[in-house]
Design a protein around this motif. Structure first.
Motif, mmCIF file in Angstrom:
data_model
loop_
_atom_site.group_PDB
_atom_site.id
_atom_site.type_symbol
_atom_site.label_atom_id
_atom_site.label_comp_id
_atom_site.label_asym_id
_atom_site.label_seq_id
_atom_site.Cartn_x
_atom_site.Cartn_y
_atom_site.Cartn_z
ATOM 1 N N ASN A 79 1.037 4.160 -2.881
ATOM 2 C CA ASN A 79 0.935 5.590 -2.574
ATOM 3 C C ASN A 79 2.107 6.363 -3.183
ATOM 4 O O ASN A 79 1.925 7.463 -3.724
ATOM 5 C CB ASN A 79 0.902 5.812 -1.064
ATOM 6 C CG ASN A 79 -0.340 5.242 -0.415
ATOM 7 O OD1 ASN A 79 -1.368 5.028 -1.069
ATOM 8 N ND2 ASN A 79 -0.275 4.985 0.879
ATOM 9 N N ASP A 88 -1.428 7.960 5.290
ATOM 10 C CA ASP A 88 -0.528 7.411 4.278
ATOM 11 C C ASP A 88 0.937 7.658 4.591
ATOM 12 O O ASP A 88 1.794 6.801 4.344
ATOM 13 C CB ASP A 88 -0.865 7.994 2.901
ATOM 14 C CG ASP A 88 -2.214 7.521 2.401
ATOM 15 O OD1 ASP A 88 -2.700 6.497 2.914
ATOM 16 O OD2 ASP A 88 -2.783 8.175 1.509
ATOM 17 N N GLY A 140 -7.404 4.030 2.571
ATOM 18 C CA GLY A 140 -7.721 4.745 1.340
ATOM 19 C C GLY A 140 -8.777 5.819 1.504
ATOM 20 O O GLY A 140 -8.528 6.986 1.262
ATOM 21 N N GLU A 170 4.577 5.280 4.307
ATOM 22 C CA GLU A 170 5.675 5.603 3.400
ATOM 23 C C GLU A 170 7.007 5.719 4.146
ATOM 24 O O GLU A 170 8.031 5.188 3.703
ATOM 25 C CB GLU A 170 5.338 6.897 2.647
ATOM 26 C CG GLU A 170 4.158 6.709 1.699
ATOM 27 C CD GLU A 170 3.412 8.002 1.426
ATOM 28 O OE1 GLU A 170 3.910 9.070 1.846
ATOM 29 O OE2 GLU A 170 2.330 7.943 0.830
ATOM 30 N N GLN A 187 0.831 -1.199 0.000
ATOM 31 C CA GLN A 187 0.000 0.000 0.000
ATOM 32 C C GLN A 187 0.868 1.253 0.000
ATOM 33 O O GLN A 187 0.576 2.226 -0.703
ATOM 34 C CB GLN A 187 -0.919 0.009 1.229
ATOM 35 C CG GLN A 187 -1.899 1.180 1.265
ATOM 36 C CD GLN A 187 -2.849 1.198 0.079
ATOM 37 O OE1 GLN A 187 -3.390 0.168 -0.312
ATOM 38 N NE2 GLN A 187 -3.038 2.369 -0.515
#
Length: 526
Positions: free
Chosen positions: A40, A101, A401, A105, A36
Motif C-alpha cells: 500500500n 488500509d 483490497g 500502515e 500488504q
C-alpha cells in the motif's frame, strides 16, 4: 597508528552477537507479516503527493543512527515493546477484515517501535523518536480526510489565485473552483489543489527544523510556515496560469508547460523556506545547522548493553506468529459465507413508469474498483424533467483490497465541487426510512444531487466509518464481508431547484428500493 572511526550498534562480543541475529530475523518476520501495508505504501509513493515517501524512509534511518551516536544509550531490552507489537497485529487484523488500509500502515510503524523497545530498550527508542516521527510523513492520510482537505484547498487556491488577476485588470469570474476568463474557463481540479506541494514541503520543513540547533520557537515557526508557503505559492501558480492563458491561449495550462510550472513553483517553495530559515538564524540567539547529520555517523552507537534476553526472544516469537497469520495469508483462509443472489445484470430496466438504459463501466475503472458485480443505468420517466442515474456496486468479499468506495472521495477527482454534504433519513412514500448521505455538487454551471449509502448485510449505512465498523464486526461474528454501495444521481434541470431534484430521487427510490433488496443479500434469518 590512527584508528579508523566506525559505528556499531552492539559491542563486538561473541555473547551478544546472537542478539543482533534475533533482531535481524525479527525485523524480517515483521516486514513479511506487514507485506500488504508495504505494498500500500509503495503504491502511495507512486503518486505525486507522496512521491517523497521512499526518501523519508532512508533519511529517517540515517537520523536514527545519528541520534544513537549522539546519545550513546545503554541498550536495555524492554518488555514495553510487547504491547506495541500486539497493537500492531491488532491493526493488521482490522486492515484485513475491514479493508482499512491506514490501520496496516500505521500498524507497521507501531511494530517497528515495538521491536526497538524489545531489542534496544526505552532509552535507545527515545533517542530515535525524531526519526520515528519523521516516518509518519511517508504514510498517506486517510482517504476521506485527504478528499475533504483537497476540496478545501481547491477552493482556497482558486480564490487566492483570482486576486492578482483582478488587480491586473484581467476580466475574471470565479464560481467555486472554476475560473472564467471570458474566452477560457480554467478548472482548479484535484491535481492543482496544492497537496503535492504541501506534503513534501512539510516533510522537508520538519527535517530543516530538526537540523537547526537553536530556540525551539524558531523550529516551530519553520515547520508551521510550510503550510501557508505551499498554499500561497500554489495560488500564485494558478494566477500565472490565468495570465498566460489570457495572453497565449489554453495550451499554456496543459502538457509540458503546465508540469514545468509545477516544478518551478515547488523549487520556489524550497527557496522561500530556506530563506526564512536563514533570517531566523540571525534573530536573537544565533542558531546553527547540524551538517554532520548529512553523512554517515562515526563512532559507537551505544554505551553498552544489559544482558537481558527474554524481551528479545518474546519479540521473535510474536513476530513469527504475526508472519504466520498475515504473511502466509491465514486470515484469507478463514471461513467466509457468500450468500446466493441473482446477478445484477437481471436487474429490471422497467420499474413502474421508469425506463432504464444500461451502461457499462470502462475496463480501467473496473480494474480499479475490483468489484464482484454491478448495475449502472439511466432511468427516465415521462413525468420528470431529467433522468436518474442508478448505480449498484456489489462486493462478495471485502476482506483485503476490494471494498466499497465512498462517492465523497471519488467525486472531486472528476472536477466536481461538493457544495453541500448532509447525512439524512429519507422517508419513502411506502413508509420505509433510509439513512443516506446527500450531496449537492457543482461544476461550472452544472449542478447535480447525489444520494448514496452502503447496504451492508441488511443495514443501510450513510457513513464510511459505520460501514467499516460493521464490516469488522460481521467478519468475526457472521463470517460475512459482502456488501454494496448504492448511488443515485440526478441533474438539476434549467431553472429547477434542489427540492424538485430531491422529489425526483425520492420518487424513483420508492419504486426501485423493493427491487434493490431482492438483489443484495440481507441479514441472515434467525
Amino acid at each position: 597508528m590512527r584508528k579508523t572511526a566506525h559505528y556499531s550498534l552492539f559491542p563486538i562480543r561473541p555473547q551478544h552477537a546472537w542478539l543482533a541475529i534475533i533482531g535481524v530475523v525479527s525485523l524480517a518476520l515483521l516486514l513479511f507479516a506487514q507485506k500488504q501495508a508495504e505494498l500500500n505504501l509503495w503504491i502511495a509513493w507512486q503518486t505525486e503527493e507522496y512521491s517523497h515517501g521512499i526518501v523519508v524512509v532512508l533519511v529517517a534511518f540515517l537520523l536514527a543512527l545519528h541520534r544513537l551516536r549522539e546519545v550513546k544509550p545503554v541498550l536495555h531490552p524492554s518488555w514495553w515493546g510487547i504491547p506495541f507489537l500486539i497493537v500492531s497485529g491488532g491493526l493488521q487484523l482490522v486492515a484485513h477484515l475491514a479493508s482499512f488500509d491506514m490501520a496496516a500502515e500505521y500498524g507497521l510503524i507501531l511494530g517497528l517501535i515495538g521491536l526497538s523497545l524489545c531489542l534496544l530498550g526505552r532509552a535507545a527508542t527515545k533517542a530515535m523518536a525524531p526519526a520515528i516521527i519523521y516516518l509518519l510523513f511517508a504514510a498517506p492520510l486517510p482517504h476521506l480526510f485527504q478528499a475533504n482537505l483537497s476540496q478545501k484547498l481547491q477552493l482556497i487556491s482558486s480564490t487566492l489565485g483570482v486576486l492578482p488577476l483582478d488587480l491586473m485588470g484581467i476580466s475574471v469570474y470565479q464560481e467555486g473552483n472554476i475560473i472564467d476568463l471570458g474566452g477560457y474557463r480554467l478548472q482548479v481540479v484535484e491535481a492543482c489543489n496544492g497537496l503535492r506541494y504541501l506534503f513534501p514541503l512539510m516533510s522537508f520543513g520538519y527535517l530543516v527544523a530538526f537540523l537547526l540547533r537553536g530556540r525551539f520557537w524558531k523550529r516551530v515557526v519553520i515547520f508551521l510556515s510550510t503550510i501557508p508557503i505551499a498554499i500561497l505559492l500554489n495560488a500564485l501558480r494558478i494566477s500565472v496560469i490565468g495570465i498566460t492563458v489570457d495572453m497565449w491561449g489554453q495550451e499554456m495550462a496543459e502538457g509540458f508547460i503546465h508540469a514545468f510550472e509545477g516544478w518551478t513553483v515547488f523549487i520556489f517553495c524550497l527557496l522561500i523556506l530556506l530563506g526564512e530559515t536563514w533570517v531566523l538564524q540571525r534573530i536573537g540567539q544565533p542558531s546553527h545547522f547540524r551538517y554532520d547529520y548529512l553523512s554517515l555517523p562515526k563512532g559507537q552507537l551505544s554505551g553498552g548493553i544489559v544482558k537481558r534476553h527474554a524481551p528479545a526472544i518474546s519479540a521473535l516469537v510474536l513476530t513469527g506468529l504475526l508472519a504466520f497469520i498475515f504473511g502466509l495469508n491465514q486470515i484469507e483462509q478463514l471461513p467466509e459465507i457468500h450468500p446466493t443472489r441473482p446477478p445484477l445484470t437481471a436487474f429490471p430496466t422497467s420499474i413502474d413508469s421508469w425506463q432504464g438504459t444500461p451502461t457499462a463501466l470502462t475496463p480501467d475503472i473496473l480494474d480499479a474498483l475490483q468489484l464482484t458485480d454491478y448495475w449502472l443505468a439511466d432511468y427516465k420517466s415521462d413525468t420528470e424533467a431529467t433522468f436518474v442515474n442508478f448505480y449498484i456496486a456489489y462486493y462478495e468479499s471485502q476482506r483485503v483490497g476490494a471494498t466499497t468506495h465512498s462517492p465523497s472521495n471519488c467525486i472531486p477527482g472528476g472536477g466536481w465541487q461538493i457544495s453541500k454534504s448532509e447525512v439524512k433519513t429519507v422517508r419513502l412514500t411506502s413508509g420505509v426510512d433510509i439513512k443516506l448521505t446527500e450531496l449537492l455538487i457543482r461544476r461550472g454551471d452544472d449542478a447535480q444531487l447525489v444520494y448514496y449509502w452502503f447496504d451492508e448485510r441488511g443495514r443501510d449505512l450513510a457513513e464510511t466509518t459505520e460501514a467499516k465498523w460493521y464490516l469488522l464486526q460481521d467478519s468475526i461474528m457472521m463470517h460475512r464481508t459482502d456488501g454494496a454501495l448504492v448511488r443515485l444521481v440526478t441533474s438539476l434541470a434549467s431553472q429547477e431547484n434542489e427540492p424538485a431534484a430531491e422529489r425526483r430521487l425520492n420518487t424513483f427510490l420508492t419504486a426501485a428500493y423493493p427491487q434493490l433488496k431482492l438483489f443484495i443479500p440481507g441479514a441472515p434469518t434467525p
